[in-house]
Design an enzyme around this catalytic site. Structure first.
Site, PDB file in Angstrom:
ATOM      1  N   HIS A   1      93.825  30.841  72.027  1.00 36.86           N
ATOM      2  CA  HIS A   1      95.067  31.443  72.517  1.00 36.86           C
ATOM      3  C   HIS A   1      95.978  31.907  71.394  1.00 36.86           C
ATOM      4  O   HIS A   1      96.807  32.786  71.597  1.00 36.86           O
ATOM      5  CB  HIS A   1      95.816  30.456  73.418  1.00 36.86           C
ATOM      6  CG  HIS A   1      95.265  30.398  74.800  1.00 36.86           C
ATOM      7  ND1 HIS A   1      94.202  29.599  75.137  1.00 36.86           N
ATOM      8  CD2 HIS A   1      95.589  31.071  75.928  1.00 36.86           C
ATOM      9  CE1 HIS A   1      93.923  29.766  76.421  1.00 36.86           C
ATOM     10  NE2 HIS A   1      94.732  30.659  76.918  1.00 36.86           N
ATOM     11  N   GLY A   2      95.847  31.330  70.226  1.00 30.84           N
ATOM     12  CA  GLY A   2      96.707  31.776  69.135  1.00 30.84           C
ATOM     13  C   GLY A   2      96.483  30.970  67.881  1.00 30.84           C
ATOM     14  O   GLY A   2      96.093  29.801  67.936  1.00 30.84           O
TER      15      GLY A   2
END
Lengths: 465, 379
Positions: free
Chosen positions: A319-320
């Site tokens: 996600h990041g």
């Protein structure tokens, strides 16, 4: 070119849909050309990299399919996966790793890497990997031509933010499909619902969430912090599921049926259930391409728990490139592990509503880690949520009526038991129900389209993942 | 039946989605038959996008893509206008507006963000003493030149009607900047009209600000202009005239800026609310004044009133000390004169006996006030 932009809604989509419906025998070429233009519009510098990398996949997959030698197959597969992961790691994680190393070893002289994160890179790489693995596993045969494979990689409705599709799911549809009036109606309806979810609900929450999560935590009152967490919980669901709805709807209008990506996740009882309802295409990917290869449910309890944690840490990192996402992944990993016990001992003994409320509460807490910029900020934010005596130090926090109204609408839609509603509406006059739905949807569409013109541009949360 | 419904629905959606593109195409035609599709009657400032660069370099660096979106949107004519108005209508019903510079209060009252910032947040730019001293200095200088100076603090709608401020507005008991500044002006002996105090002391019916207005109406202006004339007479030592409110007729047809904020909302329908229209008269009429007015948009109404009542002869309004409007008797003769105000000021001062400066409560420290002080200092 986001789906909620003027150029996409009023020019790109009508032209592409119109041409592909008018010239059906050329539909794939039209959609492929349009998809490449769509991606080049946002990433002119990266489109060539994706094409070259896709060609490499195509050649490797062809090699895997052709050679009977298992060792060579494995070598080709490993090369393909490594090439794709290298691309992902370089574009998305290199700066993060350098920063982390610098912080760990105090190496302040390490160069600061400024690499532009290409749009949709995580989705693109994961889909490309599924192709290689599926060909290796003989789940599918290789694409008939490089154009079919490029079509799969570039297909614009899903390219920037999913749903993550697998080649074997779409292969037959690339080769042959039909589009009926029902498809067009269902697709248009789905797209417009998604647009309304995104621009009317998620974008209403966005400025307030941004303000609350960027405010000095010491100034946050108890109510402020809860408002921020609740609004983000609604924002992220309506933003991301709205985007998925738009992608699924557009695909349907073009004759493709993509798998569902959300199924009322806030009605989940337990975290395992949550992940079967939230971002389903990612959960399925992780299950099929990571969890099962790691051993899945086989082995000791410790081993299974370890497998789960590896998957959720990877999911967080996907996600990041930030420790907050890793922490969020670990948080979910913990509760999914505990859920294996709760599924047998706790959830069956509790009323469903309690299970839903408890899961929702824990998911909401998790979103604080997801949205915060640092782990310490997340804990401080949670500290404000835990202290009812905290008074707001933000006099300019002006929350307008629409936020409360649309927050309430968001909650109702999140928790509405859709199956029961469908059963109830089935007992009513069908033409009346459909006419009512059409009128409401038309009005919501006019509102959303007007909003596209007036609101300042707000990128989808999931674009950079 | 189902197919007919489906087709109707899809046609409805197609109209919404395709019409803006058609309007865009219509821009390329000169034919008057496309005028209806091309037109755009949105009120107020709209984006004025530059023609985007359409070359390989601008595409490569993304400038072309980011520039083309607003440029295209602006050219989507009547369909765009329709969709924006529909959006604004739903937004307004939900209690919000995306129109910059507008906020919705209780019962649909419209406010500007600076009005609420001033009233709700009790902002204090900390300039009250410095500005009051500057105005005192300007007043003394003008008096030495034989001119009468009066400063007008025009009112903030939110401070006059706090009961209609939005629910999130929770002002503290801290004095506003207006209050501190008024104290400083009094301490320094500056001639000034405190319109907030005047309006606050009057009955609130008939209303002094239109529900959908960003500026004061006839009634709000009346109390202030009456006090201004009285102060000018007292300080100037000659009769000008006493403004009287002869008649008030209330209808739901706002004029001029009585519903200017409502017009800016750009709804599909006209917002109409109670609008009192006054008929004025003059008692003890003296000579019209030759004067320089310097002020904000709150001066348009009083200038019209003074002009219609024949109370000003040769006059100028330096709007925000940036541009000049000349008045020669009645409002119909108002002429915009582009010039450099600071150069014009010195010359124009020779022909006038009065100098009136105005700034609004929501932005009392507007640069036109300090620019005025500097201009007088440099005389």
């Amino acid at each position: 070119m986001p789906f909620n932009s003027v150029i996409f809604i009023f020019i790109f989509a009508p032209v592409v849909i119109g041409l592909s419906l008018l010239f059906r025998s050329f539909a794939n070429r039209i959609i492929l050309t349009a998809s490449a233009m769509f991606y080049a519009w946002g990433e002119p510098k990266f489109v060539g990299v994706v094409i070259v990398s896709a060609m490499l996949d195509y050649l490797l997959a062809a090699g895997i399919a052709r050679t009977p030698n298992v060792s060579i197959q494995k070598l080709l597969l490993t090369t393909g996966i490594a090439a794709n992961l290298t691309l992902l790691v370089y574009c998305k994680y290199a700066a993060f790793f350098v920063e982390t190393l610098g912080a760990l070893f105090g190496a302040s002289s390490l160069p600061i890497m400024q690499i532009l994160l290409p749009l949709g890179i995580s989705f693109i790489v994961f889909e490309k990997i599924t192709y290689l693995v599926d060909v290796y596993r003989r789940t599918t045969s290789p694409a008939q031509s490089i154009f079919d494979y490029l079509f799969f990689v570039f297909f614009f409705p899903k390219m920037l933010a999913g749903p993550i599709i697998q080649y074997h799911d779409i292969r037959a549809q690339i080769e042959q499909r039909s589009v009926s009036l029902d498809d067009v109606e269902a697709g248009a309806t789905r797209f417009l619902l998604g647009l309304a979810k995104k621009v009317l609900i998620a974008d209403t929450m966005a400025p307030l969430v941004d303000k609350l999560f960027s405010a000095p935590v010491a100034q946050l009152g108890f109510a402020d912090a809860w408002l921020g967490a609740v609004c983000f919980t609604v924002q992220i669901y309506f933003d991301f599921s709205g985007y998925s709805d738009m992608a699924i709807g557009l695909s349907r209008v073009l004759g493709f049926r993509l798998k569902e990506n959300f199924n009322q996740p806030y009605l989940a009882i337990g975290f395992s259930d949550f992940w079967q309802r939230w971002h389903i295409s990612l959960s399925s990917w992780i299950r099929d391409y990571l969890y099962i290869p790691l051993g899945g449910n086989h082995g000791s309890r410790l081993r299974v728990t370890l497998n789960l944690w590896i998957c959720f840490l990877a999911s967080g990192l996907w996600h990041g490139a930030s420790w907050t996402f890793v922490f969020w992944g670990a948080y979910h990993g913990l509760f999914v592990s505990l859920d294996r016990i709760a599924r047998e001992r706790a959830w069956p003994r509790l009323p469903s509503l309690v299970g839903i409320a408890a899961t929702f509460f824990l998911v909401l807490i998790g979103w604080v880690f997801f949205r915060a910029t640092t782990i310490s900020q997340a804990f401080a934010f949670l500290g404000a949520m835990a202290d009812p005596t905290r008074v707001s130090g933000l006099p300019d926090l002006w929350v307008t009526t629409d936020v409360y109204i649309l927050l309430a609408v968001g909650f109702v839609l999140s928790f509405l038991p859709l199956q029961q509603v469908r059963r109830w509406t089935a007992s009513l006059s069908e033409p009346l129900v459909r006419a009512t739905q059409h009128v409401f949807l038309w009005a919501a569409t006019a509102w959303s389209l007007g909003h596209v013109y007036t609101s300042s541009f707000q990128p989808f949360i999931y674009f950079r993942f | 039946m189902r197919s007919v419904q489906s087709i109707l629905f899809l046609l409805g959606v197609a109209v919404l989605v395709l019409a803006p593109g058609l309007a865009l195409l219509a821009q390329t035609s000169d034919s008057p038959q496309w005028d209806a599709l091309r037109r755009n009657r949105l009120v107020g400032a709209v984006i004025n996008a530059k023609t985007p660069a359409l070359d390989a370099q601008s595409f490569w660096d993304g400038q072309g893509q980011s520039g083309i979106e607003p440029w295209l949107a602006e050219r989507m004519g009547a369909p765009r206008e329709f969709l924006i108005r529909v959006n604004n209508m739903f937004d307004y019903w939900a209690g919000r507006t995306k129109v910059p510079g507008l906020l919705i209060g209780r019962d649909g009252y419209l406010f500007g963000p600076p009005m609420l910032t001033d009233w709700c947040l009790r902002r204090d730019p900390g300039l009250s003493a410095e500005m009051a001293i500057g105005l005192k200095r300007a007043q003394q200088k003008l008096e030495s030149l034989g001119k009468t100076f009066v400063y007008v603090m025009s009112p903030n709608k939110a401070a006059i009607y706090p009961e209609y401020a939005p629910g999130y507005c929770k002002p503290s008991t801290t004095p506003r900047f207006h209050d501190r500044f008024a104290e400083e002006l009094t301490r320094n002996g500056v001639n000034f009209v405190n319109a907030h105090a005047l309006l606050d002391a009057e009955p609130k019916t008939p209303i002094m600000f239109g529900k959908y207005g960003g500026h004061w109406n006839d009634i709000g202006q009346f109390y202030t202009v009456r006090a201004l004339l009285a102060l000018l007479e007292a300080k100037g030592g000659r009769a000008i005239g006493q403004l009287e409110l002869r008649d008030v007729r209330t209808d739901r047809k706002p004029r001029w800026d009585e519903a200017d904020a409502g017009a800016l909302l750009n709804l599909p329908y006209e917002l109409a609310a109670e609008s009192p229209h006054a008929r004025f008269g003059i008692a003890a009429r003296g000579k019209p004044i030759n004067a320089i007015f310097i002020g904000s948009s709150f001066m348009w109404g009083p200038m019209r009133l003074l002009s219609e009542q024949g109370l000003i002869g040769n006059a100028r309004l330096y709007y925000y000390f940036n541009s000049t409007y000349r008045y020669t008797g009645t409002s119909e003769q108002q002429v915009h004169v582009p010039n450099v105000v600071r150069e014009d000021f010195g010359k124009a001062l020779l022909d006038v006996d009065y100098v009136i400066l105005e700034s609004n409560d929501e932005w009392l420290e507007s640069p036109h006030v300090t620019n005025f002080i500097k201009a007088v200092d440099s005389l």
